[in-house]
Design a protein around this motif. Structure first.
Motif, short mmCIF file in Angstrom:
data_model
loop_
_atom_site.label_atom_id
_atom_site.label_comp_id
_atom_site.label_asym_id
_atom_site.label_seq_id
_atom_site.Cartn_x
_atom_site.Cartn_y
_atom_site.Cartn_z
N VAL A 129 0.96 -1.29 -0.10
CA VAL A 129 0.03 -0.01 0.00
C VAL A 129 1.03 1.29 -0.04
N PRO A 130 2.01 1.36 0.82
CA PRO A 130 2.66 2.56 0.83
C PRO A 130 3.54 2.94 -0.71
N TYR A 131 3.66 1.72 -1.11
CA TYR A 131 4.42 1.89 -2.49
C TYR A 131 3.57 2.32 -3.51
N ALA A 132 2.41 1.94 -3.61
CA ALA A 132 1.35 2.10 -4.48
C ALA A 132 0.62 3.53 -4.40
N ALA A 133 0.67 4.01 -2.91
CA ALA A 133 0.06 5.41 -2.75
C ALA A 133 1.22 6.40 -3.33
N GLU A 134 2.67 6.13 -3.12
CA GLU A 134 3.35 7.08 -3.67
C GLU A 134 3.29 7.28 -5.22
N ALA A 170 -9.58 3.81 2.25
CA ALA A 170 -10.56 3.50 1.39
C ALA A 170 -9.78 4.19 -0.05
N ASP A 171 -9.04 5.16 -0.05
CA ASP A 171 -8.68 5.69 -1.37
C ASP A 171 -7.40 4.93 -1.65
N ARG A 172 -7.08 4.01 -1.06
CA ARG A 172 -5.87 3.02 -1.36
C ARG A 172 -6.13 1.69 -1.61
N VAL A 173 -7.22 1.16 -0.92
CA VAL A 173 -7.60 -0.37 -1.11
C VAL A 173 -8.99 -0.47 -1.36
N GLY A 174 -9.68 -1.10 -2.33
CA GLY A 174 -11.19 -1.16 -2.39
C GLY A 174 -11.11 -2.61 -3.22
N VAL A 175 -12.41 -2.65 -3.88
CA VAL A 175 -12.77 -4.03 -4.43
C VAL A 175 -13.05 -3.89 -5.86
N VAL A 176 -13.27 -5.19 -6.38
CA VAL A 176 -13.90 -5.28 -7.96
C VAL A 176 -14.86 -5.70 -7.68
N VAL A 177 -16.17 -5.06 -8.62
CA VAL A 177 -17.43 -5.72 -8.44
C VAL A 177 -17.47 -6.34 -9.74
N ASP A 178 -17.46 -7.71 -9.92
CA ASP A 178 -17.33 -8.43 -11.41
C ASP A 178 -18.87 -9.21 -11.23
N THR A 179 -19.73 -9.33 -12.08
CA THR A 179 -20.83 -9.90 -12.12
C THR A 179 -20.87 -11.55 -12.27
N TYR A 180 -19.76 -11.75 -12.92
CA TYR A 180 -19.48 -13.27 -13.42
C TYR A 180 -19.03 -13.76 -11.94
N HIS A 181 -18.48 -13.13 -11.03
CA HIS A 181 -17.93 -14.06 -9.76
C HIS A 181 -19.09 -13.81 -8.52
N VAL A 182 -20.11 -12.69 -8.56
CA VAL A 182 -20.57 -12.37 -7.57
C VAL A 182 -22.01 -12.61 -7.56
N TRP A 183 -22.66 -12.76 -8.78
CA TRP A 183 -24.09 -12.67 -9.01
C TRP A 183 -24.90 -13.55 -8.24
#
Length: 277
Positions: A129-134, A170-183
């Motif tokens: 996370v710190p590396y990505a935030a930079e 929240a501005d660093r780690v969130g989620v992907v909503v992919d219908t195929y996987h969660v429907w």
């Protein structure tokens, strides 16, 4: 009347038979404003060349796939995975996308401990996370259907993904909503609302569910409108949770890959306009 494609993003895997120049040219000609890219074809064309190509074409890069695979037990394997994720973060920044999709990884050989595997994902995220935030890149955890839990992704539900993401800003780690996987998950609508309220929906992807699944199951994602998922309802649900960004269509499908790629892109755009809106 031309379909409204203002929120349509074509994930590169949907038309993987197209070269990078062919993909960008077809997007410009058809009025497709955005693409989701994959690391392997980007590397094959060259990272800087891809970045220039999509930038000159005026395309928005909605995400880069993929980082993750953080469940290894061996310290050397874990170190290599972290190095590869740092490289993926750098690639995302170069391509101009703020979203790196994270497929967390399956059970390591000899292990049956899902809980411990998920905890190792959290440890990996803490290091990244710190590396990505930079570099201005968000990490988007994608839950995959439970059929992939053993070999590809021990995170199977949106709630599990959120439980990991919520350890970080929240501005660093969130989620992907992919219908195929969660429907299929009757808890997913509440999880979408939970993610939206916290500002943690970082990507929204579509694919339909068709049966029977092919041998190996990975390449079973159906073309929009061909399967069992109410895609319009899912679009409305995710919008109600606050998502107003691009919507990626990501299809792994041998039948589509065997066809002319531009024709598949045209069909997918038409299905997007007709089945999703």
């Amino acid at each position: 009347m031309s379909p409204d494609l203002s929120r349509f993003s074509i994930n590169q895997m949907t038309v993987k038979q197209l070269s990078m120049p062919e993909l960008t040219e077809a997007c410009v000609r058809l009025g497709v404003p955005a693409v989701g890219l994959w690391r392997e074809p980007v590397a094959a064309y060259a990272l800087d060349a891809t970045a220039k190509l999509v930038r000159d074409a005026g395309l928005t890069v909605t995400s880069l796939c993929r980082g993750g695979f953080l469940t290894a037990l061996d310290p050397d394997d874990r170190a290599r995975a972290l190095d590869d994720n740092r490289a993926a973060i750098d690639e995302a920044a170069t391509l101009g996308t703020d979203t790196l999709v994270m497929v967390s990884g399956g059970l390591p050989p000899g292990s049956r401990d899902l809980v411990a595997a998920r905890e190792r994902i959290a440890d990996g995220l803490s290091a990244l996370v710190p590396y990505a935030a930079e570099r201005g890149v968000r990490l988007a955890i994608e839950p995959l259907h439970p059929m992939f839990a053993s070999d590809r992704c021990v995170v199977s539900t949106l709630d599990q993904a959120l439980d990991l993401a919520e350890r970080f800003p929240a501005d660093r780690v969130g989620v992907v909503v992919d219908t195929y996987h969660v429907w299929w998950d009757d808890r997913a609508p509440a999880a979408v609302a939970r993610a939206g309220a916290a500002g943690r929906i970082h990507s929204f992807q579509l694919a339909d569910w068709t049966t029977p699944l092919p041998t190996g199951v990975l390449n079973g994602r159906g073309q929009l409108g061909d399967g069992a998922i109410d895609l319009r309802e899912w679009r409305e649900r995710v919008e109600a949770a606050g998502w107003s960004g691009f919507i990626e269509v990501e299809l792994f499908n041998d039948g589509l890959w065997a066809r002319d790629g531009v024709g598949v892109l045209e069909e997918t755009a038409e299905r997007f306009a007709g089945e999703v809106f």
